[in-house]
Design an enzyme around this catalytic site. Structure first.
Site: not given
Lengths: 128, 581, 248
Positions: B14, B118, B232, B234, B244, B247, B287, B355, B391
């Protein structure tokens, strides 16, 4: 299998937390204010009923018990007023652009108006 | 088990992808009824933790080609270019749709959508709602989903198995947490939107629920997991907790410095530090490169040492209190609460942290898996737009674009109402219920604890499949995972009851995670090149002759079988990734 | 010197095994940077796997891990052990909700009420997507943004004595979310929400205790939202009574 458990709400719930207690105190102030208004209505009635009736009622109000009651009622009214004024910024949200007018200013306007009106009443009552 | 709940479509999960899929399906065909089966209430889904933004071309200085370019070079040419084109083309439409549903996007003074820069993006195109973008997106989707009466929710139901009968996916088996009952939910189509599997690692930004359930369910149903070796990191998570730090902190101008106060990224091909801010350069590099630079910096002894490992400083002080409060207030709050510092006055300690999984359930551009009736979208899927490195700000948009696509395609399939093999489904569901009872509930032998096995798994993953890998450590990780798999049947639960048995759920999650972890480790072992987030110290070069291919991992009773599939290259032939210039 | 420890007293209730709840004490290592949720996870992993609770993001945004901690509704991922050490920490499920098991409350009531207030953007005419976004200035965003920050963590319901005494009360979060859409310049659905907001169990049940706002970890200020809804509703009423012919 007993299903979800519902915790009982004790009748003393308002004693468990300072905020709840102050809230109940504020609610309670209305009792004193209501009682004061009844005394005031009786005063008007007596005034209409003639000088003797009025003066005997004034003597009744001068009794130590009644003075104590009025002091408590005044304290209650002040408590209610102050807490209420402090809450008004929650109700009145005034925005100047993206910024919200800070709470102390909104509450401050209330206090200022209070002082002005009280002074006006004092002037009317005391000048004679 | 007598009850069968029947729906046209079942969406498992969900979060953003799942909710978007469900809404797309009922909008495509209002006669269909759609069920959302989620192990948490939808507003708890991990989409909620995304912070920085969602990418889509909206400004006149931008173009679809630029977004495609950035995404493909960011992916180290492992993304399928036809899919990236579809993604970039539909992205603005999806974000405007979210706007029309009420998402509180941050705005320009004239009332139009505001965008921010970003990492890895040549032009600023990241839509944002301060720095709680995932939260706003999720709640907007969830609240909007409430107005559709044909969407039925099964909140806190945990899917354990896909039901395949007659070569088609025809439903799932799920445990209702409240009662502990194992139930059968039948459907013409199932869409997996269960997110990633960051929890196979010890140090991750991911919430506790990110255990790769959908990936593993598809894997067990014979569907391959694609590009699982690409994990990945981060570059900016808080040490210790792994929370976190978005970015967007760098997008707004924040810098990374080592213990000498030096902007070390300039030593790793990310360009001269000035002028700053500058797009596709320095702190706004991709990253993978930033996390790799951190490792080198640590080896040189130029990072800070702390109780939770080495770290560097993310410095946003020069942005000033005003900008920090309007653009990245959540960063300030998190740093204050969990690192005990105020970013207005002090730099934030950060280190790379797991991440996102670029890999996932193998799907085509419509979200369809090779198994008829089964779809996947969001982080659970690998469609693939992210290739070897995603990205930042492409993933929320991916959830929307491919959630909607999967929803529409599943709706078209479901509307044909293929026949259901009810008796066979019921038999499968009974078997699944017996398996769960026999393995976990009615068993009081064995000495393994869920938490202990899980800790061993996450440690093995960190040691073997971290930012830099080599054959020896990967082989060791594969061996440890196999040993854990062998020990798993000896798990013994403290909790053998039915109602809200979270220990049982944790055991089932661990079972799934072990499968996903094996797919990651074996895919990484087989890819003897370095590309994007997959860096092999023993094979440090990208090898387009042998590995311009997607990895496909198929489950077997022994080690996964690894196969390959060509990457779709259309207009952008493989080239060197250039940043900083 | 032995390593420091801290005691947690945790509310336990199992619908299959108990008629009534009890408390169980756990002594665990004390770590200065641990939140209460870390302590509970430690218990779950190392001492007692039967403890049931909800959690996920451990960064204060998913809204799963609300609990009563020493009598106050808190997110357990944002309440540090050091706030209580060396005293014991008493952990209970959020007040005013039925308890499914241990620290897990039943959310059905709120989920029902949330839907009641139509928490979605309502428009008379939907602009086609090809025409782009609805314009909304930063000031217009600021007008509702605060109320859009609700994470549905239910701390406000646990803090509300009105909800405790009258479970039919719509409650702080649901009303704040209704206000979030009412104050959104893109929305035209206020009249549709009014019936529920002004109903017997709506805004007028609130007696302005104000504890919902104190409890809210996201500074949503639901108490303020409710009072503003009362004011708006009152103004509407006067308009209808004094200017029945008025329209707008």
């Amino acid at each position: 299998m007993t299903g979800p458990y519902r915790r009982p709400v004790p009748s003393t719930w308002w004693l468990h937390n300072r905020a709840y207690f102050l809230f109940m105190l504020r609610e309670l102030t209305s009792v004193f204010i209501a009682a004061y208004l009844i005394l005031l209505l009786i005063l008007l009635y007596r005034l209409n009923a003639g000088r003797g009736a009025y003066e005997s009622y004034l003597r009744f109000l001068g009794a130590p018990g009644m003075v104590t009651f009025h002091v408590i009622a005044l304290a209650a009214a002040l408590f209610h007023t102050v807490t209420w004024f402090n809450l008004t910024p929650k109700v009145l949200v005034v925005r100047v652009g993206a910024r919200r007018v800070p709470a102390p200013i909104i509450a401050g306007v209330n206090y200022a108006a209070w002082i002005v009106f009280s002074a006006l009443v004092a002037w009317i009552v005391l000048r004679g | 088990m007598n009850e069968i709940s029947e729906h046209d479509i079942i969406v498992v999960g969900g979060g953003a992808a799942g909710l978007r899929a469900a809404i797309a399906a009922v909008q495509a065909d209002p006669r269909l009824d759609v069920a959302i089966v989620s192990k948490v209430y939808p507003m708890r889904s991990h989409t909620v933790s995304a912070e920085g933004g969602a990418a889509a071309v909206i400004k006149p200085n931008d173009s679809l080609d630029e977004h495609i370019n950035d995404t493909i070079s960011g992916s180290d040419w492992l993304a399928d270019q036809d899919v990236v084109e579809a993604f970039v083309r539909e992205a603005p439409h999806e974000l405007i749709q979210l706007e029309h549903w009420g998402c509180p996007w941050s705005r320009e003074p004239d009332g139009s959508i505001a965008v921010r820069p970003f990492g890895g993006m040549k032009i600023e195109r990241t839509w944002f709602a301060a720095d709680k973008v995932g939260f706003h997106l999720l709640h907007t989707l969830f609240q909007t989903s409430l107005k559709f009466e044909t969407i039925k929710r099964y909140d806190e139901w945990y899917g354990t198995k896909l039901l395949v009968e007659n070569g088609r996916c025809q439903g799932i088996v799920a445990i209702e947490l409240r009662s502990g009952q194992v139930r059968l939910l039948a459907a013409n189509a199932v869409i997996l939107c269960t997110g990633g599997a960051g929890r196979i690692y010890p140090f991750t930004t991911n919430g506790a629920i990110k255990t790769g359930d959908g990936m593993a369910m598809a894997y067990r149903a014979g569907v391959p997991l694609k590009d699982m070796e690409f994990v990945q990191y981060h570059p900016t998570g808080l040490p210790g907790t792994g929370i976190l730090i978005t970015e967007a902190a760098r997008g707004e101008g924040g810098i990374l410095v080592n213990k000498d106060g030096y902007r070390y990224l300039q030593d790793y091909g990310l360009g001269p530090p000035e002028p700053w801010p500058r797009l596709r350069a320095m702190e706004l590099g991709p990253r993978d490169k930033l996390s790799q630079a951190f490792v080198h910096e640590t080896r040189k002894g130029r990072t800070f040492a702390g109780p939770y490992g080495d770290y560097v400083h993310l410095d946003v002080r020069h942005l000033g209190e005003e900008k920090i409060n309007t653009k990245i207030p959540f960063v300030r709050e998190l740093a204050h609460r969990y690192a005990g510092i105020d970013p207005v006055h002090e730099p934030i300690p950060v280190r790379p942290v797991v991440h996102y999984m670029m890999g996932g359930v193998h799907t085509d551009v419509s979200g369809a898996t090779p198994l008829p009736g089964l779809y996947a979208a969001g982080e659970a899927a690998c469609v693939s737009i992210n290739g070897a490195n995603r990205l930042g700000s492409n993933s929320l948009t991916e959830c929307l674009v491919f959630g909607a696509r999967a929803g529409r395609h599943a709706a078209a399939l479901a509307a044909q109402h293929p026949p259901r093999d009810r008796a066979a489904l019921a038999a499968q569901a009974r078997d699944e219920a017996s398996r769960i009872a026999a393995t976990f509930i009615r068993k009081d032998t064995g000495a393994e604890r869920v938490a202990a096995l899980r800790a061993e798994m996450t440690r093995a993953m960190e040691e073997g499949t971290g930012i830099y890998r080599d054959e020896a450590s990967l082989r060791k990780t594969c061996d440890v995972l196999r040993e854990l798999r062998d020990r798993f049947p000896s798990i013994r639960l403290d909790d053998r009851s039915l109602s809200f048995n979270t220990e049982l759920i944790a055991a089932l999650e661990l079972d799934f995670m072990l499968d996903v972890a094996e797919a990651v480790a074996h895919s990484a072992l087989a890819r003897t090149e370095s590309r994007g987030s997959h860096q092999r110290t023993d094979h440090p070069r990208r090898d387009d002759t042998r590995f311009l291919k997607h990895t496909l991992a198929y489950r077997t009773d022994a080690a996964p079988r690894i196969d390959y599939l060509d990457v779709v290259i259309t207009r952008w032939p493989p080239a060197e990734r250039v940043y900083g210039r | 010197m032995p390593d420091p420890t801290i005691t947690l007293e945790i509310f336990r209730y199992h619908p299959e095994q108990n008629e009534t709840p009890s408390f169980r004490r756990y002594e665990i290592p004390y770590r200065e940077d641990w939140v209460v949720l870390d302590a509970i996870n430690y218990i779950k992993d190392h001492i007692d796997g039967t403890l049931a609770y909800r959690w996920s993001c451990r960064m204060g945004v998913c809204g799963s891990c609300g609990m009563m901690i020493n009598g106050t509704p808190r997110l357990s991922c944002a309440a540090f052990l050091r706030e209580y050490y060396p005293n014991p920490v008493r952990v209970e499920p959020l007040a005013n909700f039925p308890v499914e098991r241990d620290l897990v409350i039943a959310l059905d009531d709120f989920m029902h009420k949330l839907r009641e207030v139509n928490p979605w953007l309502i428009r008379a005419h939907e602009q086609p997507l090809s025409d782009g976004e609805y314009r909304q200035t930063p000031d217009e965003v600021a007008a509702y943004k605060q109320y859009s920050m609700c994470i549905n963590c239910m701390l406000c319901y646990a803090a509300c004595p009105v909800y405790a005494l009258e479970p039919r009360f719509l409650g702080p979060a649901a009303i704040a979310l209704a206000q979030r859409y009412n104050l959104d310049s893109r929305d035209q659905g206020r009249s549709q929400r009014e019936a529920v907001l002004s109903s017997e169990d709506g805004i007028w049940d609130c007696t302005l205790v104000g504890e919902c706002t104190v409890a809210c970890p996201e500074h949503v200020d639901p108490a303020g939202a409710i009072q503003r809804a009362k004011l708006a509703s009152t103004i509407d009423w006067y308009k209808r009574v004094l200017m029945p012919w008025g329209g707008r």
